[in-house]
Write an enzyme that holds these catalytic residues in place. Structure first.
Site, PDB file in Angstrom:
ATOM      1  N   LYS A  28       0.851  -1.231  -0.008  1.00 48.88           N
ATOM      2  CA  LYS A  28       0.009   0.012  -0.022  1.00 48.88           C
ATOM      3  C   LYS A  28       1.053   1.401  -0.102  1.00 48.88           C
ATOM      4  O   LYS A  28       0.248   2.102  -0.390  1.00 48.88           O
ATOM      5  CB  LYS A  28      -0.811  -0.100   1.084  1.00 48.88           C
ATOM      6  CG  LYS A  28      -1.971  -1.145   1.523  1.00 48.88           C
ATOM      7  CD  LYS A  28      -2.773  -1.442   0.182  1.00 48.88           C
ATOM      8  CE  LYS A  28      -4.033  -2.244   0.708  1.00 48.88           C
ATOM      9  NZ  LYS A  28      -3.736  -3.544   1.011  1.00 48.88           N
TER      10      LYS A  28
HETATM   11  C1  LIG Z   1      -4.284  -4.756   0.833  1.00 48.42           C
HETATM   12  C2  LIG Z   1      -3.730  -6.151   0.696  1.00 48.42           C
HETATM   13  C3  LIG Z   1      -3.949  -6.998  -0.312  1.00 48.42           C
HETATM   14  C4  LIG Z   1      -5.182  -7.122  -1.192  1.00 48.42           C
HETATM   15  O1  LIG Z   1      -4.995  -6.055  -2.304  1.00 48.42           O
HETATM   16  P1  LIG Z   1      -6.309  -5.420  -2.949  1.00 48.42           P
HETATM   17  O2  LIG Z   1      -5.828  -4.520  -3.873  1.00 48.42           O
HETATM   18  O3  LIG Z   1      -7.219  -4.928  -1.971  1.00 48.42           O
HETATM   19  O4  LIG Z   1      -6.907  -6.767  -3.733  1.00 48.42           O
HETATM   20  C5  LIG Z   1      -3.193  -8.192  -0.289  1.00 48.42           C
HETATM   21  N1  LIG Z   1      -2.097  -8.311   0.533  1.00 48.42           N
HETATM   22  C6  LIG Z   1      -1.603  -7.260   1.283  1.00 48.42           C
HETATM   23  C7  LIG Z   1      -0.588  -7.588   2.306  1.00 48.42           C
HETATM   24  C8  LIG Z   1      -2.622  -6.146   1.558  1.00 48.42           C
HETATM   25  O5  LIG Z   1      -2.259  -5.228   2.464  1.00 48.42           O
END
Ligand SMILES: *Cc1c(COP(=O)(O)O)cnc(C)c1O
Length: 453
Positions: free
Chosen positions: A108
């Site tokens: 993120k």
């Molecule tokens: C947010 C997240 C996901 C999922 O990603 P999306 O874009 O919501 O599908 C997978 N793994 C981790 C570690 C995350 O923080």
């Protein structure tokens, strides 16, 4: 670039959607057309330059090239200099794309660090203040806090499902120590928290009075920086056109891969990898998905049953017919079931495969990857590695490593007994005092919190 809503109503410019949330008709913003990128100028670009090149056609009316590049350079300064997004081989024709080298050790950060700089710049220009609302299954909240923490023109509210995130994830939100950040522990699941945020954005008076901005992947500007790492990985693999295995929850990361393909990147399909909350896998593999109660798993950031961004893929799959999307999403909200038409299924199957890992398969994959390759992966990444195992061994595959294993010490210990040192980046929050406000999953409770802080 103009933007249109997936439900057919309204149009927007980049600056409006950057400082907003869902479209007024409840849909999500999509670009009116797909720009294609000429691969040649990208060959020698460093990571910030690549990001700026990928994003420029979408943001050109809001930020010029030099401005965007400057923001990207500052955003990725907190990542390893030699390579912010390393591609590491872990098996024959198998690679991990490590997206977890930012401040909060999950992917993120790659979008949020840049999003925060774009938001700040736009707010300065408009002399405005806003309140950021982020529903989080675990990692979006901390990434938003580290990106927007201490920023003058913003207040940050993160809503996490109480008791459903790992202890490290919770502390990253409750013990960050920024005066402009408020952690809200919602009594419910992530889907409840996300529905609450969507309800807040549907309340026009609240949106205007508080200046609400979303930093979830419903915000197009949040997904856009993620497109770049698909280009980055393919450039390393020199024309191998790999399949990408993407640990998925809200479908934002997987959809970013789809965008890269639309922009002309030569790549294989995106394999949507789910944990036992497998509605996306059921929809993609059978054409029908019914919503069930979200289960708590070892990979909490993927404990989602109503993946927002699937609406964007559906919009593409039905030939950009907003009325069809609106009807489908209404049906899904009422009946809890989504059923694809045959031609939509065929369209989606060209871009996406899918796979599912049970809890025991997740733990086994962590242990197995350590034993065979000497590498420790986190439970989310393990779900992606498990998906790659179901592919033809001759197919090159890149698994997105979405989080660092040190964020999930309990699951890793249970899987293979490995003890991990707390990385320097996490030490501060492991010691700080925790502060959170507990609220019911009701709009009035959220309103009260936002209006009084
Ligand atoms: C947010 C997240 C996901 C999922 O990603 P999306 O874009 O919501 O599908 C997978 N793994 C981790 C570690 C995350 O923080």
């Amino acid at each position: 670039m103009n933007y249109v809503s997936t439900r057919g109503g309204g149009a927007a410019r980049f600056e409006d959607l950057l400082l907003g949330g869902t479209a007024p008709d409840g849909g999500l913003w999509m670009p009116a057309s797909w720009p294609t990128l000429d691969g040649q100028p990208l060959r020698d670009a460093d990571y910030p330059s690549l990001v700026a090149k990928v994003m420029q056609p979408y943001v050109g009316e809001c930020f010029d090239e030099a401005e965007l590049l400057g923001m990207a350079q500052r955003a990725y300064a907190a990542f390893p200099k030699e390579d912010p997004v390393p591609l590491v081989q872990y098996g024959d024709r198998r690679w991990l794309l490590e997206l977890h080298h930012g401040p909060t050790m999950a992917f993120k950060d790659l979008a949020m660090q840049l999003l925060a700089r774009m938001v700040e710049r736009a707010l300065e220009r408009q002399s405005r203040r806003v309140a950021i609302l982020a529903a989080t299954s675990g990692d979006t909240g901390s990434a938003a806090i580290e990106a927007f923490g201490g920023m003058e023109r913003v207040r940050v509210f993160v809503l996490f499902p109480k008791g459903r995130v790992s202890s490290v994830q919770r502390r990253q939100m409750t013990a960050a120590g920024y005066g402009n950040v408020h952690a809200l522990a919602v009594r419910g699941s992530f889907d409840d928290a996300q529905a609450l945020v969507k309800a807040a954005f549907a309340d026009g008076a609240l949106v205007r009075s508080q200046g609400l901005v979303s930093v979830n992947s419903i915000n197009w500007a949040r997904i856009l920086p993620q497109v770049a790492y698909y280009f980055w990985a393919c450039r390393r693999l020199e024309g191998a056109a790999p399949v990408f295995c993407v640990p998925s929850g809200n479908f934002g990361d997987a959809f970013a891969g789809c965008i890269a393909g639309r922009m002309g990147l030569a790549m294989g399909r995106v394999v949507v990898a789910t944990n036992s909350n497998d509605i996306l896998h059921r929809i993609l593999s059978t054409g029908v998905g019914e919503r069930r109660q979200a289960e708590a798993t070892f990979s909490p950031s993927m404990d989602i049953q109503a993946a927002s961004n699937f609406e964007r893929a559906l919009y593409e799959a039905c030939g950009r017919d907003g009325e069809t999307v609106a009807r489908r999403m209404e049906d899904f909200a009422c009946s809890g079931a989504l059923e694809l038409a045959p031609e939509e299924r065929a369209h989606l199957a060209a871009a996406f495969g899918s796979a599912r890992a049970s809890e025991s398969e997740t733990l086994e994959t962590i242990a197995d990857t350590r034993a065979r390759c000497g590498m420790l992966v986190d439970p989310h990444t393990a779900v992606g590695v498990h998906a790659a195992e179901s592919l033809d061994p001759a197919t090159p595959a890149v698994v997105l490593a979405t989080a660092h294993p040190a964020k999930f010490p309990e699951a890793v210990r249970e899987a293979c007994g490995a003890e991990q040192e707390t990385p320097a980046r996490l030490r501060r929050i492991m010691e700080g005092e925790e502060r959170a406000l507990e609220i019911d999953a009701e709009l009035q409770a959220l309103k009260n919190a936002v209006e009084s802080r």
